[in-house]
Design a protein around this motif. Structure first.
Motif, mmCIF file in Angstrom:
data_model
loop_
_atom_site.group_PDB
_atom_site.id
_atom_site.type_symbol
_atom_site.label_atom_id
_atom_site.label_comp_id
_atom_site.label_asym_id
_atom_site.label_seq_id
_atom_site.Cartn_x
_atom_site.Cartn_y
_atom_site.Cartn_z
ATOM 1 N N GLY A 1 -114.811 -3.271 -78.389
ATOM 2 C CA GLY A 1 -113.652 -4.137 -78.236
ATOM 3 C C GLY A 1 -113.025 -4.111 -76.866
ATOM 4 N N VAL A 2 -113.768 -3.632 -75.874
ATOM 5 C CA VAL A 2 -113.286 -3.589 -74.499
ATOM 6 C C VAL A 2 -113.755 -4.842 -73.767
ATOM 7 C CG1 VAL A 2 -113.338 -2.326 -72.307
ATOM 8 C CG2 VAL A 2 -113.333 -1.070 -74.483
ATOM 9 N N GLY A 3 -112.840 -5.551 -73.128
ATOM 10 C CA GLY A 3 -113.209 -6.733 -72.363
ATOM 11 C C GLY A 3 -114.100 -6.366 -71.190
ATOM 12 N N VAL A 4 -115.025 -7.240 -70.854
ATOM 13 C CA VAL A 4 -115.966 -6.987 -69.762
ATOM 14 C C VAL A 4 -115.670 -7.922 -68.596
ATOM 15 C CG1 VAL A 4 -118.386 -7.128 -69.035
ATOM 16 C CG2 VAL A 4 -117.789 -6.129 -71.255
ATOM 17 N N GLU A 5 -115.467 -7.324 -67.437
ATOM 18 C CA GLU A 5 -115.398 -8.090 -66.190
ATOM 19 C C GLU A 5 -116.793 -8.018 -65.567
ATOM 20 O OE1 GLU A 5 -111.010 -7.650 -64.375
ATOM 21 O OE2 GLU A 5 -112.185 -5.801 -64.303
ATOM 22 N N ALA A 6 -117.456 -9.150 -65.468
ATOM 23 C CA ALA A 6 -118.813 -9.181 -64.925
ATOM 24 C C ALA A 6 -118.747 -9.193 -63.407
ATOM 25 C CB ALA A 6 -119.554 -10.414 -65.427
ATOM 26 N N GLY A 7 -119.082 -8.059 -62.800
ATOM 27 C CA GLY A 7 -119.085 -7.979 -61.348
ATOM 28 C C GLY A 7 -120.327 -8.626 -60.775
ATOM 29 N N VAL A 8 -120.134 -9.697 -60.023
ATOM 30 C CA VAL A 8 -121.254 -10.402 -59.404
ATOM 31 C C VAL A 8 -121.048 -10.340 -57.898
ATOM 32 C CG1 VAL A 8 -122.472 -12.588 -59.174
ATOM 33 C CG2 VAL A 8 -121.541 -11.900 -61.402
ATOM 34 N N TRP A 9 -121.887 -9.577 -57.225
ATOM 35 C CA TRP A 9 -121.745 -9.328 -55.795
ATOM 36 C C TRP A 9 -122.604 -10.296 -54.991
ATOM 37 C CZ3 TRP A 9 -121.858 -3.364 -54.556
ATOM 38 C CH2 TRP A 9 -120.939 -2.704 -55.382
#
Length: 249
Positions: A128-136
């Motif tokens: 249930g943890v939101g995911v921030e998708a790191g796109v470099w």
């Protein structure tokens, strides 16, 4: 200026050598985060640290850090952490760490170019943890993210411009946004690093995108002076964003 426009990235991988302003202990991280929120930040991103200043995914350290922050920061402000591979290089061990957390952040960043990114993201979502998708920029993160079945389920995309050249960072940012396309319809937060922070932040303001700032990304204010705190950087970011949206210089 909409309050939700800026996230504060409190410390990142920086350590004591980067100056006393960089918070390392749970108490220092919490105090710096609270000051930044009071200055206008609407979201917090931190790197929990071991006593020697190393990034860690340890459930004990994470719990102590989150407890300290939530005692100082209003409950309406989300708090997120890193899951960077440098904190736990083995993907299976990183997933195990996430599954062992006794206290949960509101969200966590997952760098999509790193080995095991989708497994880590799935473990976070299961909890249930939101995911921030790191796109470099400079990686195949955008292509991997666009192919990912988890893409439509992430909280947001952190579009991170790794080009630190003040004159070239904006071009790199536009190229990264082009690579992301519709980004599975997810919100995009655009930010830069070091010399690219302020040009990219200004671009984010012009495009109406969320952004972030803090001692993780830069130690310097727009005029080149060393920042005394995360709060000072947030105040400067909000001022720059307002100017950009109004067509300022």
């Amino acid at each position: 200026m909409v309050r939700a426009w800026v996230q504060v990235c409190v410390n990142g991988t920086r350590g004591g050598a980067d100056g006393a302003a960089v918070p390392l202990s749970p108490e220092a991280i919490a105090g710096s985060a609270a000051e930044a929120v009071a200055a206008g930040a609407a979201d917090v991103h931190v790197h929990p640290k071991t006593p020697c200043g190393r990034d860690t995914l340890s459930p004990r350290v994470l719990a102590v850090t989150l407890e300290a922050i939530r005692a100082r920061v209003p409950g309406s402000v989300p708090v997120g952490v890193t899951t960077g591979a440098w904190a736990e290089p083995d993907p299976a061990a990183r997933v195990a760490r996430v599954r062992s957390w006794s206290a949960l952040p509101d969200h966590a960043s997952v760098n999509w170019h790193e080995p095991g990114a989708e497994r880590v993201a799935a473990a976070l979502m299961e909890r249930g943890v939101g995911v921030e998708a790191g796109v470099w920029s400079g990686t195949d993160g955008a292509a991997r993210f666009l192919r990912s079945p988890l893409g439509p389920k992430v909280l947001r995309v952190l579009a991170e411009v790794t080009d630190t050249g003040p004159a070239s960072a904006e071009h790199s940012a536009r190229a990264l946004l082009s690579d992301l396309g519709e980004a599975h319809g997810r919100p995009v937060l655009l930010h830069g690093e070091d010399g690219g922070v302020w040009p990219v932040l200004r671009l984010a303001g012009r495009l109406g995108l969320a952004t972030r700032v803090g001692l993780e990304d830069t130690l310097l204010l727009p005029d080149g002076r060393r920042a005394a705190s995360n709060a000072e950087l947030v105040a400067a970011a909000l001022s720059w964003g307002t100017s950009a949206r109004r067509g300022g210089p």
